[in-house]
Design a protein around this motif. Sequence first.
Motif, PDB file in Angstrom:
ATOM      1  N   THR A   1      -2.704  15.133 -11.637  1.00 13.61           N
ATOM      2  CA  THR A   1      -3.185  15.067 -13.018  1.00 13.61           C
ATOM      3  C   THR A   1      -2.487  13.969 -13.809  1.00 13.61           C
ATOM      4  O   THR A   1      -1.256  13.863 -13.790  1.00 13.61           O
ATOM      5  CB  THR A   1      -2.968  16.417 -13.719  1.00 13.61           C
ATOM      6  N   ASN A   2      -3.278  13.150 -14.514  1.00 10.14           N
ATOM      7  CA  ASN A   2      -2.771  12.038 -15.338  1.00 10.14           C
ATOM      8  C   ASN A   2      -1.978  11.023 -14.521  1.00 10.14           C
ATOM      9  O   ASN A   2      -1.258  10.210 -15.091  1.00 10.14           O
ATOM     10  CB  ASN A   2      -1.913  12.565 -16.504  1.00 10.14           C
ATOM     11  N   ASN A   3      -2.107  11.090 -13.212  1.00  3.20           N
ATOM     12  CA  ASN A   3      -1.373  10.206 -12.313  1.00  3.20           C
ATOM     13  C   ASN A   3      -2.368   9.204 -11.736  1.00  3.20           C
ATOM     14  O   ASN A   3      -2.851   9.344 -10.614  1.00  3.20           O
ATOM     15  CB  ASN A   3      -0.713  11.044 -11.204  1.00  3.20           C
ATOM     16  N   GLY A   4      -2.704   8.195 -12.542  1.00  2.20           N
ATOM     17  CA  GLY A   4      -3.692   7.224 -12.116  1.00  2.20           C
ATOM     18  C   GLY A   4      -5.033   7.886 -11.880  1.00  2.20           C
ATOM     19  O   GLY A   4      -5.505   8.696 -12.686  1.00  2.20           O
ATOM     20  N   ILE A   5      -5.658   7.580 -10.745  1.00  2.00           N
ATOM     21  CA  ILE A   5      -6.990   8.112 -10.450  1.00  2.00           C
ATOM     22  C   ILE A   5      -6.970   9.124  -9.300  1.00  2.00           C
ATOM     23  O   ILE A   5      -8.007   9.449  -8.737  1.00  2.00           O
ATOM     24  CB  ILE A   5      -7.966   6.958 -10.114  1.00  2.00           C
ATOM     25  N   LEU A   6      -5.785   9.650  -8.975  1.00  2.00           N
ATOM     26  CA  LEU A   6      -5.669  10.528  -7.808  1.00  2.00           C
ATOM     27  C   LEU A   6      -6.560  11.758  -7.899  1.00  2.00           C
ATOM     28  O   LEU A   6      -7.107  12.210  -6.888  1.00  2.00           O
ATOM     29  CB  LEU A   6      -4.214  10.957  -7.620  1.00  2.00           C
ATOM     30  N   GLN A   7      -6.715  12.326  -9.100  1.00  4.25           N
ATOM     31  CA  GLN A   7      -7.473  13.561  -9.212  1.00  4.25           C
ATOM     32  C   GLN A   7      -8.971  13.344  -9.040  1.00  4.25           C
ATOM     33  O   GLN A   7      -9.739  14.310  -8.932  1.00  4.25           O
ATOM     34  CB  GLN A   7      -7.200  14.250 -10.547  1.00  4.25           C
ATOM     35  N   TYR A   8      -9.400  12.095  -8.988  1.00  2.00           N
ATOM     36  CA  TYR A   8     -10.827  11.803  -8.909  1.00  2.00           C
ATOM     37  C   TYR A   8     -11.274  11.402  -7.506  1.00  2.00           C
ATOM     38  O   TYR A   8     -12.413  10.973  -7.324  1.00  2.00           O
ATOM     39  CB  TYR A   8     -11.196  10.698  -9.905  1.00  2.00           C
ATOM     40  N   LEU A   9     -10.390  11.527  -6.532  1.00  2.00           N
ATOM     41  CA  LEU A   9     -10.777  11.155  -5.173  1.00  2.00           C
ATOM     42  C   LEU A   9     -10.126  12.073  -4.152  1.00  2.00           C
ATOM     43  O   LEU A   9      -9.063  12.641  -4.377  1.00  2.00           O
ATOM     44  CB  LEU A   9     -10.419   9.690  -4.890  1.00  2.00           C
ATOM     45  N   THR A  10     -10.812  12.214  -3.012  1.00  2.00           N
ATOM     46  CA  THR A  10     -10.324  12.978  -1.867  1.00  2.00           C
ATOM     47  C   THR A  10     -10.413  12.111  -0.629  1.00  2.00           C
ATOM     48  O   THR A  10     -11.462  11.502  -0.371  1.00  2.00           O
ATOM     49  CB  THR A  10     -11.160  14.258  -1.642  1.00  2.00           C
ATOM     50  N   VAL A  11      -9.328  12.015   0.120  1.00  5.68           N
ATOM     51  CA  VAL A  11      -9.302  11.204   1.334  1.00  5.68           C
ATOM     52  C   VAL A  11     -10.010  11.970   2.450  1.00  5.68           C
ATOM     53  O   VAL A  11      -9.566  13.042   2.860  1.00  5.68           O
ATOM     54  CB  VAL A  11      -7.860  10.865   1.751  1.00  5.68           C
ATOM     55  N   ARG A  12     -11.101  11.424   2.945  1.00  6.12           N
ATOM     56  CA  ARG A  12     -11.880  12.081   3.993  1.00  6.12           C
ATOM     57  C   ARG A  12     -11.561  11.552   5.393  1.00  6.12           C
ATOM     58  O   ARG A  12     -11.763  12.267   6.381  1.00  6.12           O
ATOM     59  CB  ARG A  12     -13.379  11.906   3.713  1.00  6.12           C
ATOM     60  N   SER A  13     -11.122  10.318   5.516  1.00  9.89           N
ATOM     61  CA  SER A  13     -10.800   9.791   6.850  1.00  9.89           C
ATOM     62  C   SER A  13      -9.815   8.643   6.714  1.00  9.89           C
ATOM     63  O   SER A  13      -9.704   8.012   5.655  1.00  9.89           O
ATOM     64  CB  SER A  13     -12.059   9.305   7.576  1.00  9.89           C
ATOM     65  N   ARG A  14      -9.093   8.388   7.810  1.00 13.13           N
ATOM     66  CA  ARG A  14      -8.174   7.247   7.887  1.00 13.13           C
ATOM     67  C   ARG A  14      -8.270   6.632   9.278  1.00 13.13           C
ATOM     68  O   ARG A  14      -8.511   7.325  10.269  1.00 13.13           O
ATOM     69  CB  ARG A  14      -6.736   7.666   7.605  1.00 13.13           C
ATOM     70  N   ALA A  15      -8.033   5.339   9.345  1.00 16.11           N
ATOM     71  CA  ALA A  15      -8.038   4.644  10.636  1.00 16.11           C
ATOM     72  C   ALA A  15      -7.226   3.367  10.517  1.00 16.11           C
ATOM     73  O   ALA A  15      -7.164   2.750   9.444  1.00 16.11           O
ATOM     74  CB  ALA A  15      -9.466   4.312  11.061  1.00 16.11           C
ATOM     75  N   ASN A  16      -6.589   2.965  11.605  1.00 19.73           N
ATOM     76  CA  ASN A  16      -5.840   1.708  11.691  1.00 19.73           C
ATOM     77  C   ASN A  16      -6.412   0.851  12.819  1.00 19.73           C
ATOM     78  O   ASN A  16      -6.775   1.372  13.884  1.00 19.73           O
ATOM     79  CB  ASN A  16      -4.357   1.967  11.968  1.00 19.73           C
ATOM     80  N   TYR A  17      -6.458  -0.454  12.589  1.00 22.23           N
ATOM     81  CA  TYR A  17      -6.994  -1.377  13.584  1.00 22.23           C
ATOM     82  C   TYR A  17      -6.198  -2.679  13.580  1.00 22.23           C
ATOM     83  O   TYR A  17      -5.568  -3.046  12.583  1.00 22.23           O
ATOM     84  CB  TYR A  17      -8.462  -1.716  13.285  1.00 22.23           C
ATOM     85  N   LEU A  18      -6.280  -3.389  14.706  1.00 26.24           N
ATOM     86  CA  LEU A  18      -5.797  -4.756  14.821  1.00 26.24           C
ATOM     87  C   LEU A  18      -7.001  -5.685  14.816  1.00 26.24           C
ATOM     88  O   LEU A  18      -7.943  -5.487  15.582  1.00 26.24           O
ATOM     89  CB  LEU A  18      -5.001  -4.940  16.113  1.00 26.24           C
ATOM     90  N   VAL A  19      -6.971  -6.688  13.937  1.00 29.52           N
ATOM     91  CA  VAL A  19      -7.995  -7.736  13.914  1.00 29.52           C
ATOM     92  C   VAL A  19      -7.394  -8.951  14.611  1.00 29.52           C
ATOM     93  O   VAL A  19      -6.607  -9.685  14.015  1.00 29.52           O
ATOM     94  CB  VAL A  19      -8.401  -8.102  12.474  1.00 29.52           C
ATOM     95  N   PRO A  20      -7.702  -9.184  15.887  1.00 30.78           N
ATOM     96  CA  PRO A  20      -7.095 -10.310  16.595  1.00 30.78           C
ATOM     97  C   PRO A  20      -7.618 -11.642  16.054  1.00 30.78           C
ATOM     98  O   PRO A  20      -8.655 -11.687  15.388  1.00 30.78           O
ATOM     99  CB  PRO A  20      -7.556 -10.107  18.056  1.00 30.78           C
ATOM    100  N   PRO A  21      -6.934 -12.737  16.351  1.00 31.53           N
ATOM    101  CA  PRO A  21      -7.518 -14.044  16.041  1.00 31.53           C
ATOM    102  C   PRO A  21      -8.792 -14.249  16.862  1.00 31.53           C
ATOM    103  O   PRO A  21      -8.995 -13.595  17.898  1.00 31.53           O
ATOM    104  CB  PRO A  21      -6.411 -15.023  16.446  1.00 31.53           C
ATOM    105  N   ARG A  22      -9.660 -15.131  16.434  1.00 31.73           N
ATOM    106  CA  ARG A  22     -10.963 -15.313  17.079  1.00 31.73           C
ATOM    107  C   ARG A  22     -10.863 -15.555  18.583  1.00 31.73           C
ATOM    108  O   ARG A  22     -11.687 -15.016  19.345  1.00 31.73           O
ATOM    109  CB  ARG A  22     -11.734 -16.461  16.411  1.00 31.73           C
TER     110      ARG A  22
END
Length: 425
Positions: A393-414
């Motif tokens: 509450t009153n902490n930026g926009i945290l109360q207006y969003l819910t994290v549904r998924s997360r993922a990490n990736y490597l973007v290699p050079p071409r």
Amino acid sequence: MDRPDRGISRRAFVRSAVAIGGASALSACLQREATEDVPQATLAPDELPDRQHAWNEFLATDDHGNDLPPEHHLLLGLEYVGDGPADATDEREQLEAAFRTLERAYKRGNDGLAFTMAYGPAYFDRFDDELTGVDLPEPTPLTPLEDPQLDEYDALLHLASDYGHVTLSVEEALKGELEELNGIDVEGTFDGVFEVADRRTGFIGRGLPADNQSGVAGIPDDEPVPEDAPMFMGFKSGFKKTQASEDRVTIQDGPFAGGTTLHLSKLQLHLNQWYSQDSRGQRVAKMFSPSHAADDLVEGAGHNLGDSSHVTEVGEDAADDARNVGTVGHAQKTARAREEGEPIILRRDFDSTDDDRAATHFLSLQRSIDNFVKTREAMTGTDLNEGSVGARTNNGILQYLTVRSRANYLVPPRPLRTLPAPNPT
């Protein structure tokens, strides 16, 4: 989608077509978008930068020099169809032919196509060797308040264009459903190498959220998103001076030098209170800072701010604002995650109405995933929970969003974008 709904704007119709996907959606989209203006490549594939993520020099800019991202985005979560390590030379040649087809078919940038191919921890786990030179952790929840799905796709293809039919055409070509792409023969596909396990779509740009807010869960029924807003929460983001440069997010050493890491989160938005109960001043204070609201710095969606949101000046005031004002701003908190005064992540996020729910696909590039975690910790603001500022509450926009998924990736050079080994040397 046999015929366009005349009551839907062209932009909203195209967004719907991209979200649905498939040959019929592509056909309908082609009927609503001008196709003769989509240019073929002006550079040969070998003349393009080695950095897959080097988009900025090819993007349009506004009057203040801020990069304007392409309007339509498509994310394809990919599964490798083989049983073991992806190390077949013929598969690499097949994929490289596919990517070079895209690079010949479309000019790089907004009016053509921008894309990146990234690989997740699950892909590299197929090999006996350890991933070298890059720390690519499995995704995890980053706060006690979230319980996200942790994506385990082998790869992620990010497609972006101002034309929805371009992203759809590329998807169909990679699936082997098109023989020609914008006048260029298709020379490679994903067939027998990757299967599409997940597709996510979205959009960003002035007026697009307003065009696409009707009947979407998470937004009040009276359609309150301002016409000049590029994102659902009503404000501009991606100011040049609040974005890391492409140099800053590029891996400097090791076999993947010239690449970057990518974090992807799906954030479901809850904007009923945001628009129906919070005042304009409260929204400005929570998005930027209490000083922005008190000094009336933000006009409309904030296009008047130029190339800076002016939050670095108030970042150090976050603790005082939490204690004395009872509110801290989202951008104000995030600005604390800088090194030598510079941002450490490059955001390429966009809004979505997948499943008819308002959401943001938060996509960021950074030299290491640790840089994203550091930025997220600053944005969470656990250290600022004082007085009326709570965990949400009153902490930026945290109360207006819910994290549904997360993922990490490597973007290699071409040069390493097609089925890279964990230690290419």
